[in-house]
Enzyme design. Structure first.
Site, PDB file in Angstrom:
ATOM      1  N   ARG A 111       0.869  -1.085   0.042  1.00  0.00           N
ATOM      2  CA  ARG A 111      -0.126  -0.183  -0.005  1.00  0.00           C
ATOM      3  C   ARG A 111       0.830   1.222   0.148  1.00  0.00           C
ATOM      4  NH1 ARG A 111      -5.263   1.241   3.745  1.00  0.00           N
ATOM      5  NH2 ARG A 111      -6.009  -0.106   2.158  1.00  0.00           N
ATOM      6  N   HIS A 138      -7.643   1.175  -6.283  1.00  0.00           N
ATOM      7  CA  HIS A 138      -7.631  -0.011  -5.137  1.00  0.00           C
ATOM      8  C   HIS A 138      -8.204  -1.230  -5.726  1.00  0.00           C
ATOM      9  CE1 HIS A 138      -7.688  -1.436  -1.133  1.00  0.00           C
ATOM     10  NE2 HIS A 138      -8.673  -0.567  -0.732  1.00  0.00           N
ATOM     11  N   GLN A 141     -10.177  -3.784  -3.531  1.00  0.00           N
ATOM     12  CA  GLN A 141     -11.299  -3.270  -3.087  1.00  0.00           C
ATOM     13  C   GLN A 141     -12.633  -3.640  -4.106  1.00  0.00           C
ATOM     14  OE1 GLN A 141     -12.164  -1.521  -0.022  1.00  0.00           O
ATOM     15  NE2 GLN A 141     -14.277  -2.119  -0.601  1.00  0.00           N
ATOM     16  N   ASP A 233     -17.269   7.078  -0.691  1.00  0.00           N
ATOM     17  CA  ASP A 233     -16.002   6.930  -0.181  1.00  0.00           C
ATOM     18  C   ASP A 233     -15.797   8.099   0.713  1.00  0.00           C
ATOM     19  OD1 ASP A 233     -13.278   6.198   0.830  1.00  0.00           O
ATOM     20  OD2 ASP A 233     -12.711   6.484  -1.344  1.00  0.00           O
ATOM     21  N   CYS A 273     -16.407   1.676   0.875  1.00  0.00           N
ATOM     22  CA  CYS A 273     -15.106   0.669   1.283  1.00  0.00           C
ATOM     23  C   CYS A 273     -14.705   0.629   2.579  1.00  0.00           C
ATOM     24  CB  CYS A 273     -13.995   1.292   0.209  1.00  0.00           C
ATOM     25  SG  CYS A 273     -13.901   3.180   0.434  1.00  0.00           S
ATOM     26  N   ARG A 301     -13.749  -8.994   1.278  1.00  0.00           N
ATOM     27  CA  ARG A 301     -12.355  -8.726   1.175  1.00  0.00           C
ATOM     28  C   ARG A 301     -11.419 -10.003   1.149  1.00  0.00           C
ATOM     29  NH1 ARG A 301     -10.422  -3.494   1.140  1.00  0.00           N
ATOM     30  NH2 ARG A 301      -8.587  -4.413   0.480  1.00  0.00           N
TER      31      ARG A 301
HETATM   32  N1   CP Z   1     -11.234  -0.400   2.507  1.00  0.00           N
HETATM   33  C1   CP Z   1     -10.158  -0.406   2.953  1.00  0.00           C
HETATM   34  O1   CP Z   1      -8.886  -0.394   2.234  1.00  0.00           O
HETATM   35  O2   CP Z   1      -9.882  -0.460   4.274  1.00  0.00           O
HETATM   36  P1   CP Z   1      -8.525  -0.082   5.092  1.00  0.00           P
HETATM   37  O3   CP Z   1      -8.011   0.994   4.681  1.00  0.00           O
HETATM   38  O4   CP Z   1      -8.859  -0.266   6.460  1.00  0.00           O
HETATM   39  O5   CP Z   1      -7.521  -1.028   4.573  1.00  0.00           O
HETATM   40  N1  NVA Z   2      -9.976   6.756  -0.620  1.00  0.00           N
HETATM   41  C1  NVA Z   2      -9.619   6.145   0.691  1.00  0.00           C
HETATM   42  C2  NVA Z   2      -9.967   4.962   0.503  1.00  0.00           C
HETATM   43  C3  NVA Z   2      -9.629   4.099   2.054  1.00  0.00           C
HETATM   44  C4  NVA Z   2      -9.991   2.535   1.756  1.00  0.00           C
HETATM   45  C5  NVA Z   2      -8.179   6.630   0.976  1.00  0.00           C
HETATM   46  O1  NVA Z   2      -7.328   6.561  -0.059  1.00  0.00           O
HETATM   47  O2  NVA Z   2      -7.960   6.801   1.926  1.00  0.00           O
END
Ligand code: CP
Ligand code: NVA
Length: 315
Positions: A111, A138, A141, A233, A273, A301
């Protein structure tokens, strides 16, 4: 005499990495969704599939769902995970990190802030790299979300997914994944926070091939009309904290409320999400309502990522 059908072998993905949604072919996404269903319903059958395999988890940003579901998926498939946090490239070049990790582990889940960081890791690592969220995409997701929609509605073709809010990473991945799978996709954002033009044009191409509709507007009422699912989101994503005040102003008309949900189909579901900011992008009433399937998404997930790991590391 009864014919005994051999279990179909797991389809190995053709691309070495999943750094962008379109690294998987349409057929591979369909196989992944089928496999996720099998893994969900008979997890014990896959309990040794990754025995002896080690996967490195690298997180530059916080995570609850992605991190834990990857770690659980790996362990429940018989493998093991090793974690390493911090800013990629701060202590040594990304290309060196990649060439260390490939000597020790069989895959890397990362990530990152920059999409370029995950692409650089993939470029230098012979072990497959999986995007666990970047500023632009993502994919994991979106895979779990379409799996959840298919479970809920029976099939994806013909569904309309409406996204209300930020044209960011989650919206990008959903846009590409929904259009390629035969769903209509409609997104309403403030002008300043529209989705990336290059990704929109890719999604337009996919929608044309699938014969579906892609709608990009600034009007939330318009996108939820006829929608089977309404998705949102957070208004301020990880790394954008300094813009939070401006974003709260710009996004105020884009909150998913009970009134907005009432303009979607009567059987429409609410999706997110997570993590969610109640009182910003969604009201507490909507996310807690019987239409909300946010925890089904979170559960899935795990199953979708198990299928992804199997297809990237076996077959
Ligand atoms: N939806 C999602 O990716 O959650 P996290 O940021 O907790 O991994
Ligand atoms: N758009 C959000 C998604 C988190 C899962 C972020 O990038 O923080």
């Amino acid at each position: 005499m009864a014919t005994v059908l051999a279990a179909r072998p797991i389809v190995k993905v053709s691309a070495p990495d999943l750094v962008r949604d379109l690294d998987l072919t349409n057929d591979e996404v369909h196989c992944l969704l089928d496999l996720a269903g099998k893994v969900k319903h008979a997890p014990a059958k896959y309990a040794r599939s990754l025995a002896g395999k080690y996967i490195s988890l690298i997180f530059e940003k916080p995570s609850l769902r992605t991190r834990l579901t990857f770690e659980l998926a790996i362990k429940q498939l018989g493998g093991d995970a090793v974690a390493c946090d911090g800013a990629l490239g701060a202590r040594e070049p990304i290309k060196d990190i990649a060439r260390n990790l490939e000597r020790w582990v069989q895959a890397i889940v990362a990530r990152t802030f920059a999409q370029g960081a995950i692409e650089e890791l993939a470029q230098w690592s012979s072990a497959p790299v999986i995007n666990a969220l970047s500023d632009v995409f993502h994919p994991c997701q979106a895979l779990a979300d379409v799996f959840t929609l298919r479970e809920h509605f029976g099939e994806l073709r013909g569904l309309k997914l409406a996204f209300v809010g930020d044209g960011n990473n989650v919206a990008h991945s959903l846009m590409l994944t929904a259009t390629r799978l035969g769903m209509d996709f409609a997104i309403a954002t403030p002008r300043k926070y529209a989705p990336n033009a290059g990704i929109v044009s890719q999604a337009e191409g996919l929608a044309a091939i699938s014969g579906t509709r892609l709608e990009i507007t600034h009007n939330p009422e318009q996108v939820v009309d006829g929608a089977h699912a309404v998705y949102t989101d957070v208004w301020t994503s990880m790394g954008q904290e300094k813009q939070a005040a401006d974003r709260r102003k710009q996004f105020a008309p884009y909150q998913v409320t009970g009134d907005l949900m009432a303009q979607a189909r009567p059987n429409a579901v609410f999706m997110h999400c997570l993590p969610a900011k109640r009182g910003e992008e969604v009201t507490d009433q909507v996310i807690e309502s019987s239409r909300s399937i946010v925890f089904d998404q979170a559960e899935n997930r795990l199953h979708a990522q198990k299928a992804l790991l199997l297809m990237m590391m076996m077959g």
